[in-house]
Design a protein around this motif. Structure first.
Motif, PDB file in Angstrom:
ATOM      1  N   THR A   1      86.779  11.903   1.162  1.00  0.00           N
ATOM      2  CA  THR A   1      87.566  11.606   2.363  1.00  0.00           C
ATOM      3  C   THR A   1      88.509  10.441   2.113  1.00  0.00           C
ATOM      4  N   LYS A   2      87.988   9.384   1.501  1.00  0.00           N
ATOM      5  CA  LYS A   2      88.762   8.163   1.274  1.00  0.00           C
ATOM      6  C   LYS A   2      89.958   8.390   0.361  1.00  0.00           C
ATOM      7  N   THR A   3      89.774   9.219  -0.662  1.00  0.00           N
ATOM      8  CA  THR A   3      90.844   9.429  -1.639  1.00  0.00           C
ATOM      9  C   THR A   3      91.857  10.483  -1.215  1.00  0.00           C
ATOM     10  N   GLY A   4      91.625  11.124  -0.080  1.00  0.00           N
ATOM     11  CA  GLY A   4      92.609  12.050   0.459  1.00  0.00           C
ATOM     12  C   GLY A   4      92.506  13.477  -0.016  1.00  0.00           C
ATOM     13  N   ALA A   5      91.333  13.893  -0.501  1.00  0.00           N
ATOM     14  CA  ALA A   5      91.171  15.274  -0.965  1.00  0.00           C
ATOM     15  C   ALA A   5      91.421  16.262   0.174  1.00  0.00           C
ATOM     16  N   GLY A   6      90.960  15.914   1.358  1.00  0.00           N
ATOM     17  CA  GLY A   6      91.154  16.794   2.510  1.00  0.00           C
ATOM     18  C   GLY A   6      92.623  16.961   2.856  1.00  0.00           C
ATOM     19  N   SER A   7      93.377  15.876   2.772  1.00  0.00           N
ATOM     20  CA  SER A   7      94.803  15.947   3.088  1.00  0.00           C
ATOM     21  C   SER A   7      95.560  16.802   2.081  1.00  0.00           C
ATOM     22  N   VAL A   8      95.142  16.735   0.817  1.00  0.00           N
ATOM     23  CA  VAL A   8      95.782  17.544  -0.222  1.00  0.00           C
ATOM     24  C   VAL A   8      95.606  19.025   0.089  1.00  0.00           C
ATOM     25  N   ILE A   9      94.382  19.413   0.452  1.00  0.00           N
ATOM     26  CA  ILE A   9      94.106  20.812   0.785  1.00  0.00           C
ATOM     27  C   ILE A   9      94.850  21.220   2.056  1.00  0.00           C
ATOM     28  N   ALA A  10      94.920  20.310   3.023  1.00  0.00           N
ATOM     29  CA  ALA A  10      95.614  20.607   4.277  1.00  0.00           C
ATOM     30  C   ALA A  10      97.106  20.848   4.027  1.00  0.00           C
ATOM     31  N   ASN A  11      97.713  20.026   3.191  1.00  0.00           N
ATOM     32  CA  ASN A  11      99.132  20.204   2.869  1.00  0.00           C
ATOM     33  C   ASN A  11      99.367  21.519   2.123  1.00  0.00           C
ATOM     34  N   TRP A  12      98.436  21.845   1.225  1.00  0.00           N
ATOM     35  CA  TRP A  12      98.546  23.113   0.498  1.00  0.00           C
ATOM     36  C   TRP A  12      98.466  24.286   1.468  1.00  0.00           C
ATOM     37  N   MET A  13      97.622  24.146   2.470  1.00  0.00           N
ATOM     38  CA  MET A  13      97.454  25.195   3.469  1.00  0.00           C
ATOM     39  C   MET A  13      98.757  25.412   4.247  1.00  0.00           C
ATOM     40  N   SER A  14      99.411  24.332   4.626  1.00  0.00           N
ATOM     41  CA  SER A  14     100.671  24.438   5.370  1.00  0.00           C
ATOM     42  C   SER A  14     101.745  25.127   4.526  1.00  0.00           C
ATOM     43  N   THR A  15     101.760  24.793   3.233  1.00  0.00           N
ATOM     44  CA  THR A  15     102.723  25.416   2.321  1.00  0.00           C
ATOM     45  C   THR A  15     102.452  26.908   2.184  1.00  0.00           C
ATOM     46  N   LEU A  16     101.178  27.269   2.134  1.00  0.00           N
ATOM     47  CA  LEU A  16     100.785  28.668   1.968  1.00  0.00           C
ATOM     48  C   LEU A  16     101.239  29.505   3.154  1.00  0.00           C
ATOM     49  N   ILE A  17     101.137  28.950   4.343  1.00  0.00           N
ATOM     50  CA  ILE A  17     101.521  29.697   5.551  1.00  0.00           C
ATOM     51  C   ILE A  17     103.025  29.880   5.622  1.00  0.00           C
ATOM     52  N   GLY A  18     103.754  28.802   5.345  1.00  0.00           N
ATOM     53  CA  GLY A  18     105.215  28.873   5.409  1.00  0.00           C
ATOM     54  C   GLY A  18     105.671  29.279   6.791  1.00  0.00           C
ATOM     55  N   ASN A  19     106.499  30.300   6.873  1.00  0.00           N
ATOM     56  CA  ASN A  19     107.006  30.794   8.154  1.00  0.00           C
ATOM     57  C   ASN A  19     106.348  32.112   8.562  1.00  0.00           C
ATOM     58  N   ASN A  20     105.218  32.411   7.941  1.00  0.00           N
ATOM     59  CA  ASN A  20     104.509  33.659   8.242  1.00  0.00           C
ATOM     60  C   ASN A  20     104.026  33.651   9.688  1.00  0.00           C
ATOM     61  N   THR A  21     104.175  34.778  10.373  1.00  0.00           N
ATOM     62  CA  THR A  21     103.757  34.847  11.786  1.00  0.00           C
ATOM     63  C   THR A  21     102.646  35.879  12.015  1.00  0.00           C
ATOM     64  N   ASN A  22     102.060  36.418  10.942  1.00  0.00           N
ATOM     65  CA  ASN A  22     100.929  37.346  11.107  1.00  0.00           C
ATOM     66  C   ASN A  22      99.716  36.534  11.550  1.00  0.00           C
ATOM     67  N   GLN A  23      99.292  36.736  12.795  1.00  0.00           N
ATOM     68  CA  GLN A  23      98.272  35.863  13.369  1.00  0.00           C
ATOM     69  C   GLN A  23      96.918  35.975  12.663  1.00  0.00           C
ATOM     70  N   PHE A  24      96.617  37.137  12.116  1.00  0.00           N
ATOM     71  CA  PHE A  24      95.331  37.305  11.439  1.00  0.00           C
ATOM     72  C   PHE A  24      95.336  36.605  10.075  1.00  0.00           C
ATOM     73  N   LEU A  25      96.461  36.659   9.390  1.00  0.00           N
ATOM     74  CA  LEU A  25      96.587  35.949   8.118  1.00  0.00           C
ATOM     75  C   LEU A  25      96.535  34.438   8.345  1.00  0.00           C
ATOM     76  N   ILE A  26      97.230  33.987   9.394  1.00  0.00           N
ATOM     77  CA  ILE A  26      97.226  32.561   9.721  1.00  0.00           C
ATOM     78  C   ILE A  26      95.813  32.102  10.071  1.00  0.00           C
ATOM     79  N   ALA A  27      95.110  32.913  10.879  1.00  0.00           N
ATOM     80  CA  ALA A  27      93.731  32.563  11.254  1.00  0.00           C
ATOM     81  C   ALA A  27      92.840  32.509  10.016  1.00  0.00           C
ATOM     82  N   ALA A  28      93.058  33.428   9.077  1.00  0.00           N
ATOM     83  CA  ALA A  28      92.267  33.438   7.847  1.00  0.00           C
ATOM     84  C   ALA A  28      92.475  32.159   7.047  1.00  0.00           C
ATOM     85  N   VAL A  29      93.709  31.685   6.984  1.00  0.00           N
ATOM     86  CA  VAL A  29      94.008  30.439   6.259  1.00  0.00           C
ATOM     87  C   VAL A  29      93.440  29.240   7.006  1.00  0.00           C
ATOM     88  N   PHE A  30      93.633  29.216   8.322  1.00  0.00           N
ATOM     89  CA  PHE A  30      93.131  28.103   9.132  1.00  0.00           C
ATOM     90  C   PHE A  30      91.604  28.037   9.124  1.00  0.00           C
TER      91      PHE A  30
END
Length: 424
Positions: free
Chosen positions: A297-326
């Protein structure tokens, strides 16, 4: 020079290898984590050893003493008579244990539920001759998933995530039962899987091979009728107050410590019996695992994964794919970090991401909150999973082998949350 994040991830990788091998003593693995974090200056000595003064560790110590007292009373024999009919039906016995864990976890937390059930379960399976390795992991998994299913126990904090969502721009607040509606199908599937499928994938260790206080026979186990009544009263009151902890405003570790002290003061256990009942390998393991989770938590591992997740979604609007990533990202992270830290990272992030995409954020927040409590694939995943590793004789491979099929099922169910709470 390696960053603190890189160093912490290397330590995590080495820890996983040690757990997988099953050949490195758990206490040695724990001390290796602590020393590595100190020597690499990721944490100060005070921070690295803070796991040993964590309130959960103190609670465990108290509950080990409570467990030793249980073995000296008639509680085990009475419990044995209730489950004797299931001696030849292991699945029903595990199902009953999972249901008990569900109830306790909903009322309190997974940590408290396992602390209460662990000594009782081990004593019962010793008497009915069922391997403890077949029952402890299923009960711990169900306890984790059941946590915060309702607004009771630590589920009282659920509505805080609704507030976070509204601050991020959500229009419709979540209601108390929304969290239950989403988690209940996952919980039901988990109970069925853990009672009828997981035991087939778990080891079948002989209970006689375990050298802990719950299998050692004490030559002075008989209590006088008076002390028997005192012991049972203290044990039951301790458990009742632990269940009511969040309502009476007294911390779990204080309640368990008071119960343990009263057992010694009243002569149910002597000082030597009380001290020898504390399972040091589990205490050491927990101390190291806790500080590694804090380091992630302290070193920011969670934030790294969270940022990667946002990049993966991009502008995709498929709600099931988004839910799967979230759902998938916090589900993966919570196997190595605390549930609370995971949801604290992802709840605001998925809410903001959904609003920015013009989507209703309710499904996203419910996915992140639910996934964060599905922590069962590693002994690092939660205090409950750490607690049962040494008493159950497990290694990391046992967790993965028995838990991975359920993880796949849960991931599928998590991606279907928009069927109930559409994002569009």
């Amino acid at each position: 020079m390696l960053s603190s994040l890189t160093i912490t991830l290397i330590i995590l990788f080495c820890t996983i290898l040690a757990f997988l091998s099953g050949k490195v003593p758990m206490s040695l693995t724990s001390m290796g984590i602590i020393l590595a974090l100190i020597l690499t200056k990721v944490m100060s000595p005070a921070q690295a050893f803070s796991g040993f003064i964590n309130t959960n560790v103190i609670m465990f110590a108290g509950m080990f003493v409570i467990g030793a007292a249980i073995t000296k009373t008639s509680i085990i024999k009475r419990s044995q008579s209730l489950v004797e009919r299931y001696r030849d039906n292991r699945s029903k016995l595990i199902l009953i244990a999972c249901l008990a864990a569900t109830l306790l976890s909903i009322l309190t937390s997974a940590t408290a539920a396992i602390a209460i059930l662990l000594p009782l379960l081990i004593a019962i399976v010793n008497d009915v001759d069922i391997s403890r390795s077949k029952i402890l992991y299923p009960v711990a998994v169900v306890a984790n998933i059941a946590t915060a299913t309702t607004f009771l126990g630590i589920g009282s904090a659920n509505m805080a995530w609704s507030s976070v969502m509204i601050k991020a721009g959500g229009k419709t607040p979540l209601q108390l039962w929304d969290f239950t509606i989403v988690k209940l199908p996952i919980l039901i599937v988990s109970i069925i899987y853990m009672a009828y499928i997981a035991p087939k994938l778990l080891p079948n260790h002989d209970n006689n091979l375990f050298e802990d206080h719950l299998t050692k026979k004490n030559v002075d186990t008989q209590l006088s009728p008076r002390k028997e009544k005192i012991a049972i009263a203290i044990i039951l009151l301790t458990i009742i107050f632990m269940v009511l902890s969040s309502y009476i405003g007294v911390e779990l570790y204080i309640i368990s410590t008071i119960g343990a002290c009263l057992l010694v003061i009243c002569g149910v256990l002597n000082e030597k019996e009380a001290l020898s009942s504390i399972n040091l390998p589990t205490i050491f393991l927990f101390g190291g695992v806790l500080v590694l989770s804090d380091a992630l938590t302290k070193t920011g591992a969670g934030s790294v994964i969270a940022n990667w997740m946002s990049t993966l979604i991009g502008n995709n609007t498929n709600q099931f794919l988004i839910a799967a990533v979230f759902f998938g990202a916090p589900f993966i992270l919570t196997q190595f970090m605390s549930n609370l830290a995971t949801v604290a990272i992802f709840a605001p992030l998925v809410a903001t991401a959904s609003v920015n995409l013009g989507l209703d954020p309710r499904a996203a927040v419910l996915a992140a909150v639910t996934a964060s409590s599905c922590s069962f694939l590693t002994p690092l995943a939660s205090p409950a999973e750490t607690m049962i590793m040494e008493p159950g004789g497990y290694n990391l491979w046992n967790y993965i082998k028995a838990g991975f099929p359920l993880a796949v099922i849960i991931m599928v169910l998590g991606s279907l949350i928009p069927l109930i709470y559409p994002m569009n």
